[in-house]
Scaffold this motif. Structure first.
Motif, PDB file in Angstrom:
ATOM      1  N   TRP A   9       0.829  -1.211   0.000  1.00  0.00           N
ATOM      2  CA  TRP A   9       0.000   0.000   0.000  1.00  0.00           C
ATOM      3  C   TRP A   9       0.861   1.257   0.000  1.00  0.00           C
ATOM      4  O   TRP A   9       0.489   2.261  -0.620  1.00  0.00           O
ATOM      5  CB  TRP A   9      -0.983  -0.006   1.166  1.00  0.00           C
ATOM      6  N   PHE A  12       1.840   1.711  -3.504  1.00  0.00           N
ATOM      7  CA  PHE A  12       0.634   2.167  -4.200  1.00  0.00           C
ATOM      8  C   PHE A  12       0.488   3.680  -4.065  1.00  0.00           C
ATOM      9  O   PHE A  12       0.326   4.402  -5.046  1.00  0.00           O
ATOM     10  CB  PHE A  12      -0.583   1.442  -3.599  1.00  0.00           C
ATOM     11  N   ILE A  60      -4.374  -4.853  -3.904  1.00  0.00           N
ATOM     12  CA  ILE A  60      -3.426  -3.741  -4.027  1.00  0.00           C
ATOM     13  C   ILE A  60      -3.164  -3.450  -5.496  1.00  0.00           C
ATOM     14  O   ILE A  60      -3.238  -2.305  -5.944  1.00  0.00           O
ATOM     15  CB  ILE A  60      -2.109  -4.036  -3.286  1.00  0.00           C
ATOM     16  N   PHE A  61      -2.892  -4.491  -6.270  1.00  0.00           N
ATOM     17  CA  PHE A  61      -2.567  -4.281  -7.676  1.00  0.00           C
ATOM     18  C   PHE A  61      -3.799  -4.037  -8.539  1.00  0.00           C
ATOM     19  O   PHE A  61      -3.692  -3.393  -9.582  1.00  0.00           O
ATOM     20  CB  PHE A  61      -1.700  -5.426  -8.201  1.00  0.00           C
ATOM     21  N   LEU A  64      -4.145  -0.265  -7.761  1.00  0.00           N
ATOM     22  CA  LEU A  64      -3.025   0.489  -8.335  1.00  0.00           C
ATOM     23  C   LEU A  64      -3.133   0.571  -9.851  1.00  0.00           C
ATOM     24  O   LEU A  64      -3.130   1.662 -10.430  1.00  0.00           O
ATOM     25  CB  LEU A  64      -1.697  -0.159  -7.944  1.00  0.00           C
TER      26      LEU A  64
END
Length: 87
Positions: A9, A12, A60-61, A64
């Motif tokens: 994060w 990110f 997260i991805f 992002l």
């Protein structure tokens, strides 16, 4: 939250923060000076990485690359259709 998630994060936040000023400038100016090849590669890679993250269920991805896809698409839009400076 596990340490690896905190690191994810943090990355990110830093990466999105890096793109925000550029995208704001692009919207304000109605154009961008970013190289078109770079923008096309960035949009394409972000879309593919978003799909990959969705398949892997990596939040997260997903977040992002989803956000970076939107930001780089804005830059691509204004590269292809710059706003007249008279407006």
């Amino acid at each position: 939250m596990h340490v690896s998630e905190v690191i994810g994060w943090a990355g990110f936040i830093l990466l999105v923060t890096a793109w925000v000023p550029q995208t704001i400038d692009t919207i304000k100016n109605g154009k961008t000076d970013i190289n078109i090849v770079f923008i096309i590669l960035y949009v394409s890679s972000s879309v593919l990485l978003t799909i990959y993250a969705i398949i892997r269920i990596d939040y997260i991805f997903i977040a992002l690359n989803g956000i970076l896809t939107i930001g780089s698409s804005i830059n691509l839009f204004y590269k292809l259709k710059p706003r007249d400076s008279d407006e």
